[in-house]
Design a protein around this motif. Sequence first.
Motif, short mmCIF file in Angstrom:
data_model
loop_
_atom_site.label_atom_id
_atom_site.label_comp_id
_atom_site.label_asym_id
_atom_site.label_seq_id
_atom_site.Cartn_x
_atom_site.Cartn_y
_atom_site.Cartn_z
N ASP A 60 -12.76 -57.25 -9.48
CA ASP A 60 -12.78 -55.80 -9.28
C ASP A 60 -12.60 -55.50 -7.79
O ASP A 60 -13.30 -56.08 -6.95
CB ASP A 60 -14.11 -55.20 -9.76
CG ASP A 60 -14.23 -55.23 -11.28
OD1 ASP A 60 -13.19 -55.38 -11.95
OD2 ASP A 60 -15.37 -55.10 -11.78
N GLY A 61 -11.69 -54.62 -7.48
CA GLY A 61 -11.45 -54.25 -6.09
C GLY A 61 -10.27 -54.96 -5.46
O GLY A 61 -9.77 -54.53 -4.42
N ASP A 62 -9.78 -56.03 -6.10
CA ASP A 62 -8.62 -56.73 -5.53
C ASP A 62 -7.37 -55.84 -5.56
O ASP A 62 -6.48 -56.01 -4.72
CB ASP A 62 -8.34 -58.03 -6.31
CG ASP A 62 -9.29 -59.15 -5.93
OD1 ASP A 62 -9.93 -59.04 -4.87
OD2 ASP A 62 -9.40 -60.13 -6.69
N GLU A 63 -7.32 -54.91 -6.51
CA GLU A 63 -6.16 -54.01 -6.54
C GLU A 63 -6.10 -53.14 -5.29
O GLU A 63 -5.00 -52.74 -4.85
CB GLU A 63 -6.18 -53.14 -7.80
CG GLU A 63 -7.28 -52.09 -7.88
CD GLU A 63 -8.61 -52.63 -8.41
OE1 GLU A 63 -9.47 -51.81 -8.76
OE2 GLU A 63 -8.77 -53.88 -8.45
N LEU A 64 -7.24 -52.83 -4.69
CA LEU A 64 -7.26 -52.03 -3.46
C LEU A 64 -6.69 -52.82 -2.29
O LEU A 64 -6.06 -52.25 -1.40
CB LEU A 64 -8.69 -51.58 -3.16
CG LEU A 64 -9.39 -50.77 -4.26
CD1 LEU A 64 -10.78 -50.35 -3.82
CD2 LEU A 64 -8.56 -49.54 -4.65
N ARG A 65 -6.89 -54.13 -2.30
CA ARG A 65 -6.29 -54.97 -1.26
C ARG A 65 -4.77 -55.00 -1.42
O ARG A 65 -4.03 -55.03 -0.43
CB ARG A 65 -6.87 -56.38 -1.35
CG ARG A 65 -8.37 -56.45 -1.08
CD ARG A 65 -8.93 -57.81 -1.45
NE ARG A 65 -8.37 -58.86 -0.62
CZ ARG A 65 -8.42 -60.14 -0.94
NH1 ARG A 65 -8.97 -60.53 -2.08
NH2 ARG A 65 -7.90 -61.05 -0.12
N ARG A 66 -4.30 -54.99 -2.65
CA ARG A 66 -2.85 -54.94 -2.86
C ARG A 66 -2.29 -53.61 -2.41
O ARG A 66 -1.21 -53.54 -1.81
CB ARG A 66 -2.55 -55.22 -4.34
CG ARG A 66 -2.90 -56.63 -4.77
CD ARG A 66 -2.50 -56.92 -6.19
NE ARG A 66 -3.56 -56.70 -7.15
CZ ARG A 66 -4.52 -57.59 -7.44
NH1 ARG A 66 -4.56 -58.75 -6.81
NH2 ARG A 66 -5.42 -57.32 -8.37
N GLN A 97 -3.24 -52.26 -13.78
CA GLN A 97 -3.71 -51.73 -12.50
C GLN A 97 -2.65 -50.99 -11.72
O GLN A 97 -2.93 -49.95 -11.10
CB GLN A 97 -4.25 -52.89 -11.64
CG GLN A 97 -5.54 -53.47 -12.11
CD GLN A 97 -5.99 -54.61 -11.22
OE1 GLN A 97 -5.22 -55.16 -10.43
NE2 GLN A 97 -7.27 -54.99 -11.33
N LEU A 98 -1.42 -51.47 -11.75
CA LEU A 98 -0.37 -50.79 -11.00
C LEU A 98 -0.15 -49.39 -11.55
O LEU A 98 -0.05 -48.42 -10.78
CB LEU A 98 0.94 -51.59 -11.05
CG LEU A 98 2.14 -50.96 -10.36
CD1 LEU A 98 1.85 -50.62 -8.90
CD2 LEU A 98 3.36 -51.89 -10.45
N ARG A 99 -0.07 -49.25 -12.86
CA ARG A 99 0.12 -47.92 -13.45
C ARG A 99 -1.07 -47.01 -13.14
O ARG A 99 -0.91 -45.82 -12.86
CB ARG A 99 0.31 -48.05 -14.97
CG ARG A 99 1.56 -48.84 -15.39
CD ARG A 99 2.81 -48.05 -15.12
NE ARG A 99 4.02 -48.81 -15.38
CZ ARG A 99 4.68 -48.83 -16.54
NH1 ARG A 99 4.22 -48.14 -17.58
NH2 ARG A 99 5.78 -49.53 -16.67
N ILE A 100 -2.28 -47.58 -13.20
CA ILE A 100 -3.48 -46.78 -12.90
C ILE A 100 -3.46 -46.30 -11.45
O ILE A 100 -3.71 -45.11 -11.16
CB ILE A 100 -4.75 -47.60 -13.17
CG1 ILE A 100 -4.90 -47.88 -14.68
CG2 ILE A 100 -6.00 -46.88 -12.63
CD1 ILE A 100 -6.00 -48.88 -15.00
#
Length: 218
Positions: A19-25, A93-96
Amino acid sequence: MHQTSFCFVCTHLTSGQKDGDELRRNADVVEILRKTRFPHAHGARDEKWPETILDHDRIIWLGDLNYRIALSYRSVKALVEMHNWKQLLEKDQLRIEQRFGRVFAGWKEGRIYFPPTYKYSYNSDRYAGDDMHPNEKRRTPAWCDRILWYGRGLNQLCYVRGESRFSDHRPVYSIFTAEVKLPSQAQFGSFTRSSSLMGVDELPYPTYPRSYTDINFY
């Protein structure tokens, strides 16, 4: 290409399914857009020469973007077996992140009608979690490998995945048509005099009846 600028961006964004790795991307994307600069080409006279990625007319961004699916391994596997891409994409995650305007706002992606592209066991058609070895980490299947585009004049004809087994990813590819603005008749004479090193098939045809022509990217 003639009077239309193209930019192709290939990236490998931060990995990880915590959780939260999408923010790093997301932060990777922001940094790439902020820091990438294109020096003015030697001898170019165009004052509108694109200095940043977003200054270009047509942009394609591709690569291992590493966005995951926010569901458990078992839930994802069950939906994959049912080919329920719609429900899976609701948790992508990308769509979200796009829906909330946190990354790639205004960018487009084609419809996905193929299974998640990661993570496969090497030289097999099995997801890595199906037959885990003691030293292997379980990774929930996800569409890590993506192709996005930005700007008018691009039309996607297909968006599919390949079945090469040499990696733990399955590659994706796409075919586009692109509108390209041609020089005006008045500009054509000076254009050809300064383009003696261009191939014949790259030169604009002076009596073309429209202001745009189609270029295919395969």
